[in-house]
Design a protein around this motif. Structure first.
Motif, PDB file in Angstrom:
ATOM      1  N   LEU A  15       0.829  -1.204   0.000  1.00 46.25           N
ATOM      2  CA  LEU A  15       0.000   0.000   0.000  1.00 46.25           C
ATOM      3  C   LEU A  15       0.864   1.255   0.000  1.00 46.25           C
ATOM      4  O   LEU A  15       0.543   2.251  -0.671  1.00 46.25           O
ATOM      5  N   SER A  20      -2.637   3.062  -3.286  1.00 47.09           N
ATOM      6  CA  SER A  20      -3.975   2.720  -3.758  1.00 47.09           C
ATOM      7  C   SER A  20      -4.320   1.333  -3.229  1.00 47.09           C
ATOM      8  O   SER A  20      -3.524   0.396  -3.375  1.00 47.09           O
ATOM      9  N   PHE A  21      -5.514   1.202  -2.600  1.00 45.90           N
ATOM     10  CA  PHE A  21      -5.919  -0.095  -2.074  1.00 45.90           C
ATOM     11  C   PHE A  21      -6.110  -1.106  -3.195  1.00 45.90           C
ATOM     12  O   PHE A  21      -5.731  -2.275  -3.071  1.00 45.90           O
ATOM     13  N   SER A  22      -6.694  -0.665  -4.302  1.00 47.28           N
ATOM     14  CA  SER A  22      -6.967  -1.599  -5.400  1.00 47.28           C
ATOM     15  C   SER A  22      -5.673  -2.082  -6.049  1.00 47.28           C
ATOM     16  O   SER A  22      -5.512  -3.277  -6.302  1.00 47.28           O
ATOM     17  N   ARG A  23      -4.737  -1.161  -6.303  1.00 44.32           N
ATOM     18  CA  ARG A  23      -3.470  -1.563  -6.932  1.00 44.32           C
ATOM     19  C   ARG A  23      -2.639  -2.418  -5.982  1.00 44.32           C
ATOM     20  O   ARG A  23      -2.001  -3.398  -6.399  1.00 44.32           O
ATOM     21  N   ALA A  25      -3.804  -4.381  -3.691  1.00 46.64           N
ATOM     22  CA  ALA A  25      -4.439  -5.702  -3.656  1.00 46.64           C
ATOM     23  C   ALA A  25      -4.042  -6.531  -4.873  1.00 46.64           C
ATOM     24  O   ALA A  25      -3.789  -7.734  -4.768  1.00 46.64           O
ATOM     25  N   ASP A  26      -3.976  -5.880  -6.031  1.00 48.48           N
ATOM     26  CA  ASP A  26      -3.557  -6.592  -7.247  1.00 48.48           C
ATOM     27  C   ASP A  26      -2.132  -7.100  -7.112  1.00 48.48           C
ATOM     28  O   ASP A  26      -1.821  -8.236  -7.490  1.00 48.48           O
ATOM     29  N   THR A  31      -8.026  -9.822  -2.777  1.00 47.42           N
ATOM     30  CA  THR A  31      -9.106  -8.874  -3.051  1.00 47.42           C
ATOM     31  C   THR A  31      -8.881  -7.596  -2.257  1.00 47.42           C
ATOM     32  O   THR A  31      -8.190  -7.592  -1.227  1.00 47.42           O
ATOM     33  N   GLN A  32      -9.493  -6.515  -2.718  1.00 45.32           N
ATOM     34  CA  GLN A  32      -9.348  -5.241  -2.024  1.00 45.32           C
ATOM     35  C   GLN A  32      -9.907  -5.307  -0.599  1.00 45.32           C
ATOM     36  O   GLN A  32      -9.272  -4.799   0.331  1.00 45.32           O
ATOM     37  N   SER A  36      -7.771  -4.357   2.728  1.00 46.61           N
ATOM     38  CA  SER A  36      -8.264  -3.275   3.581  1.00 46.61           C
ATOM     39  C   SER A  36      -8.490  -3.773   5.005  1.00 46.61           C
ATOM     40  O   SER A  36      -8.146  -3.095   5.986  1.00 46.61           O
ATOM     41  N   ARG A  53      -7.362   7.259   4.396  1.00 48.48           N
ATOM     42  CA  ARG A  53      -8.125   6.780   3.257  1.00 48.48           C
ATOM     43  C   ARG A  53      -8.750   7.956   2.533  1.00 48.48           C
ATOM     44  O   ARG A  53      -9.490   8.736   3.134  1.00 48.48           O
TER      45      ARG A  53
END
Length: 307
Positions: A15, A20-23, A25-26, A31-32, A36, A53
């Protein structure tokens, strides 16, 4: 005392890198919501907010920045433990991520890799070519295990060993006045348009500092992205430059309408070195690779003397 898991610390570092939480996670292949939730668990465990956040991403608090720095160290130490245990009886085996700067990689790696494959068939190499600062950052973040760089260069947190020296040669258009100057000295370039690699390449800094040249001259405002491009710019009459002997001997200027010649007194422009993370488990591997590179350099020098 309940402690964060290594996996949670990896999520936090991802992170920090991605913001970015989504990036993140990828990158971590989860998963996001999973990532999180893990971050919230660390914050609850530590009793402090680590991440702010935001609508467009995430940023770290000061406590978060401090935690990430410590997390990287913990993850690095854990990985070193695994690596050291696995390699205790078999150095230079398994996966190894090797980096090299662009002004060394094309000219030094082919023979080095060939020798490594012959001597250490169990070694699986992953290669990365990049500028010095990014390679050193990759070592600190454990994205790389070993790197071939040019010295001198500031390397906090990184151990280095010198493997050999690389002479700088004059390169200019064939009809240039310095192409036949006797004797030829570095100070003769002071009034010339000096072509350099673009910012970020250590060779640019070594060339400027070595000859005490002024990089603000017109020619140096045109930055080349590689030594091959630099040679073609010289051949096109845009200026003169300095070329590492290791690249010249590898044929980087083959077929180009240029003159390449040494200075009256050999100019040692840089040292070729190998780097690894200080205190890391890859020191033995780095030194063994360094021994191979020394043999390659000695072979190149022998071929040069025989010509």
């Amino acid at each position: 005392m309940q402690l964060p898991t290594l996996r949670q610390l990896q999520f936090l570092c991802a992170l920090a890198d991605e913001r970015s939480f989504s990036r993140a996670a990828d990158v971590c292949n989860v998963t996001q919501p999973t990532l999180s939730s893990a971050i919230k668990e660390i914050e609850t465990l530590l009793g402090v907010q680590l991440v702010e956040r935001e609508a467009r991403g995430a940023s770290l608090t000061q406590a978060g920045e401090d935690a990430v720095e410590r997390a990287r160290s913990i993850i690095s130490s854990a990985a070193d433990l695994v690596t050291a245990a696995q390699q205790a009886g078999a150095p230079l085996s398994g996966a190894l991520h090797l980096g090299a700067i662009p002004t060394l990689a094309p000219y030094l790696l082919p023979r080095t890799l060939s020798a490594l494959r012959e001597d250490h068939p169990e070694l699986k190499l992953y290669l990365r070519e990049d500028q010095t600062d990014r390679l050193l950052d990759g070592l600190r973040k454990r994205q790389l295990d070993v790197a071939l760089i040019a010295l001198p260069w500031p390397t906090p947190g990184i151990e280095t060993e010198t493997l050999g020296e690389d002479e700088f040669l004059f390169i200019g258009p064939k009809d240039h006045r310095l192409s036949t100057r006797e004797p030829l000295r570095p100070e003769d370039l002071a009034g010339e348009d000096l072509l350099l690699l673009e910012d970020g390449h250590c060779l640019r800094d070594h060339a400027v500092s070595l000859c005490a040249l002024n990089p603000s001259r017109q020619g140096s405002d045109i930055g080349a992205t590689s030594l091959a491009t630099l040679v073609q710019m010289v051949a096109g009459g845009l200026g003169v430059s300095l070329l590492p002997r290791i690249a010249s001997e590898a044929g980087v200027a083959a077929g180009a309408d240029v003159t390449i010649r040494p200075f009256e007194t050999p100019v040692i422009g840089r040292q070729i070195g190998i780097a690894w993370r200080a205190g890391g488990a890859r020191e033995t591997d780095a030194r063994l690779i360094g021994d191979v590179v020394r043999r390659v350099l000695a072979g190149c020098q022998g071929e040069t003397s025989a010509r």
